[in-house]
Design an enzyme around this catalytic site. Structure first.
Site, PDB file in Angstrom:
ATOM      1  N   ASP A  67       1.032  -2.675  12.274  1.00  0.00           N
ATOM      2  CA  ASP A  67       1.370  -3.088  10.909  1.00  0.00           C
ATOM      3  C   ASP A  67       1.665  -4.585  10.927  1.00  0.00           C
ATOM      4  O   ASP A  67       2.651  -5.025  11.515  1.00  0.00           O
ATOM      5  CB  ASP A  67       2.586  -2.297  10.425  1.00  0.00           C
ATOM      6  CG  ASP A  67       2.869  -2.569   8.959  1.00  0.00           C
ATOM      7  OD1 ASP A  67       2.843  -1.625   8.163  1.00  0.00           O
ATOM      8  OD2 ASP A  67       3.128  -3.752   8.617  1.00  0.00           O
ATOM      9  N   ASP A 113       5.091  -5.802   9.588  1.00  0.00           N
ATOM     10  CA  ASP A 113       6.189  -5.435  10.491  1.00  0.00           C
ATOM     11  C   ASP A 113       6.166  -6.287  11.751  1.00  0.00           C
ATOM     12  O   ASP A 113       7.207  -6.710  12.251  1.00  0.00           O
ATOM     13  CB  ASP A 113       6.090  -3.953  10.876  1.00  0.00           C
ATOM     14  CG  ASP A 113       6.478  -3.046   9.708  1.00  0.00           C
ATOM     15  OD1 ASP A 113       7.103  -3.531   8.755  1.00  0.00           O
ATOM     16  OD2 ASP A 113       6.134  -1.842   9.766  1.00  0.00           O
ATOM     17  N   ARG A 145       0.849  -1.182   0.000  1.00  0.00           N
ATOM     18  CA  ARG A 145       0.000   0.000   0.000  1.00  0.00           C
ATOM     19  C   ARG A 145       0.885   1.232   0.000  1.00  0.00           C
ATOM     20  O   ARG A 145       1.699   1.411   0.900  1.00  0.00           O
ATOM     21  CB  ARG A 145      -0.855  -0.049   1.266  1.00  0.00           C
ATOM     22  CG  ARG A 145      -1.874   1.017   1.369  1.00  0.00           C
ATOM     23  CD  ARG A 145      -2.776   0.792   2.543  1.00  0.00           C
ATOM     24  NE  ARG A 145      -2.185   1.260   3.797  1.00  0.00           N
ATOM     25  CZ  ARG A 145      -2.880   1.490   4.892  1.00  0.00           C
ATOM     26  NH1 ARG A 145      -4.173   1.255   4.911  1.00  0.00           N
ATOM     27  NH2 ARG A 145      -2.302   1.922   5.979  1.00  0.00           N
TER      28      ARG A 145
HETATM   29  O1  LIG Z   1      -6.824  -2.265   3.000  1.00  0.00           O
HETATM   30  P1  LIG Z   1      -5.605  -1.468   2.674  1.00  0.00           P
HETATM   31  O2  LIG Z   1      -5.719  -0.039   3.095  1.00  0.00           O
HETATM   32  O3  LIG Z   1      -5.204  -1.609   1.253  1.00  0.00           O
HETATM   33  O4  LIG Z   1      -4.426  -2.013   3.600  1.00  0.00           O
HETATM   34  C1  LIG Z   1      -4.219  -3.366   3.838  1.00  0.00           C
HETATM   35  C2  LIG Z   1      -2.908  -3.817   3.265  1.00  0.00           C
HETATM   36  O5  LIG Z   1      -1.823  -3.255   4.027  1.00  0.00           O
HETATM   37  C3  LIG Z   1      -0.971  -4.308   4.490  1.00  0.00           C
HETATM   38  O6  LIG Z   1       0.023  -4.596   3.584  1.00  0.00           O
HETATM   39  P2  LIG Z   1       1.266  -3.619   3.362  1.00  0.00           P
HETATM   40  O7  LIG Z   1       0.960  -2.614   2.325  1.00  0.00           O
HETATM   41  O8  LIG Z   1       1.719  -3.089   4.682  1.00  0.00           O
HETATM   42  O9  LIG Z   1       2.341  -4.582   2.735  1.00  0.00           O
HETATM   43  P3  LIG Z   1       3.194  -5.748   3.438  1.00  0.00           P
HETATM   44  O10 LIG Z   1       2.266  -6.923   3.569  1.00  0.00           O
HETATM   45  O11 LIG Z   1       4.264  -5.985   2.456  1.00  0.00           O
HETATM   46  O12 LIG Z   1       3.683  -5.262   4.760  1.00  0.00           O
HETATM   47  C4  LIG Z   1      -1.930  -5.471   4.614  1.00  0.00           C
HETATM   48  O13 LIG Z   1      -1.264  -6.701   4.690  1.00  0.00           O
HETATM   49  C5  LIG Z   1      -2.809  -5.319   3.407  1.00  0.00           C
HETATM   50  O14 LIG Z   1      -2.278  -5.897   2.232  1.00  0.00           O
HETATM   51  O1  LIG Z   2      -3.819  -1.354  10.452  1.00  0.00           O
HETATM   52  C1  LIG Z   2      -3.250  -1.695   9.403  1.00  0.00           C
HETATM   53  C2  LIG Z   2      -3.593  -1.179   8.142  1.00  0.00           C
HETATM   54  C3  LIG Z   2      -2.932  -1.593   7.046  1.00  0.00           C
HETATM   55  N1  LIG Z   2      -1.942  -2.513   7.155  1.00  0.00           N
HETATM   56  C4  LIG Z   2      -1.605  -3.022   8.365  1.00  0.00           C
HETATM   57  O2  LIG Z   2      -0.697  -3.865   8.443  1.00  0.00           O
HETATM   58  N2  LIG Z   2      -2.255  -2.575   9.465  1.00  0.00           N
HETATM   59 MG   LIG Z   3       2.993  -3.797   6.119  1.00  0.00          MG
END
Ligand SMILES: O=P(O)(O)OC[C@H]1O[C@H](OP(=O)(O)OP(=O)(O)O)[C@H](O)[C@@H]1O
Ligand SMILES: O=c1cc[nH]c(=O)[nH]1
Ligand SMILES: [Mg+2]
Length: 210
Positions: free
Chosen positions: A201, A204, A105
């Site tokens: 997150d 993370d 995102r």
């Molecule tokens: O509903 P949204 O507002 O789109 O957010 C949700 C997204 O954010 C997080 O991923 P992130 O972008 O942090 O990527 P990652 O899994 O690589 O940490 C999560 O795992 C979703 O994919």
């Molecule tokens: O709360 C949140 C929103 C987006 N992605 C995450 O990992 N946590």
């Molecule tokens: Mg993430």
């Protein structure tokens, strides 16, 4: 078409979710509990899979015994946090096929950016279960499902550990045919579109980044 959110309120699911939400939970514990939790979620999301029967012989007599109908299931992990749910799902259904959608995102636009896409053949003949722990704005979930539909998927369900009401509304309006299974619908998003109270997150927390 149907537009459903199914909240999995099993006590074990809720207890383990609390462990994940707790900021004191370490990375290794987070991963372990998420794996346990995903097994329970997989059990619920597969509860209504269609069955057919197969003729077998027990040691005592022949019988028509229930077996899963159709081609093998397909699990799709939305990278990278989706992988935390995928492992437990595969413990429960080791024969499932697996697809990956790489998506993060963008913190400014909150739109998903795709960097990888690989899915099994014959998606149109499989039940596809997409997994990502967080459904916040719903943009990533909707974007991943867009891509899977382009690749032929017809029968899709989405599994998220946590969802926000705003994100569910956005997701269901784009994909009214795709039910969302989740352990909790939280209160709201904050100004950075993080889920409140949430668990932070997810990527993370499970990988120890940031
Ligand atoms: O509903 P949204 O507002 O789109 O957010 C949700 C997204 O954010 C997080 O991923 P992130 O972008 O942090 O990527 P990652 O899994 O690589 O940490 C999560 O795992 C979703 O994919
Ligand atoms: O709360 C949140 C929103 C987006 N992605 C995450 O990992 N946590
Ligand atoms: Mg993430």
């Amino acid at each position: 078409m149907q537009s459903a959110t199914v909240v999995i309120d099993h006590p074990l699911v809720q207890h383990k979710l609390t462990v994940l939400r707790d900021r004191e939970t370490s990375t290794s514990k987070f991963r372990g509990v998420l794996r346990e939790l995903s097994l329970l979620l997989a059990y619920e999301v597969t509860r209504d899979l269609p069955l057919t029967s197969r003729r077998i012989e027990t040691p005592l007599e022949p019988m028509d015994a229930p077996v899963l109908e159709g081609k093998k299931l397909c699990f799709v992990s939305v990278l990278r946090a989706g992988n935390g749910l995928l492992e437990g799902m595969l413990d429960l259904v080791p024969t499932a096929r697996v697809g990956h959608v790489g998506m993060y995102r963008d913190p400014e636009t909150l739109e998903p950016v795709e960097y990888y896409f690989k899915v099994p053949a014959s998606l149109d003949e499989r039940i596809v279960i997409v997994v990502d722990p967080m459904l916040a704005t719903g943009h990533s979930a909707a974007g991943a499902v867009d891509r899977l539909k382009q690749a032929g998927a017809r029968d899709i369900r989405f599994l998220a550990l946590l969802a926000a009401p705003e994100g569910l509304r956005a997701f269901h309006s784009r994909h009214p045919d795709v039910p969302v299974y989740t352990a909790a619908v939280d209160r709201e998003l904050n100004e950075k579109a993080y889920i409140l109270p949430g668990l932070g997150d997810a990527g993370d927390r499970m990988f120890g980044t940031k």
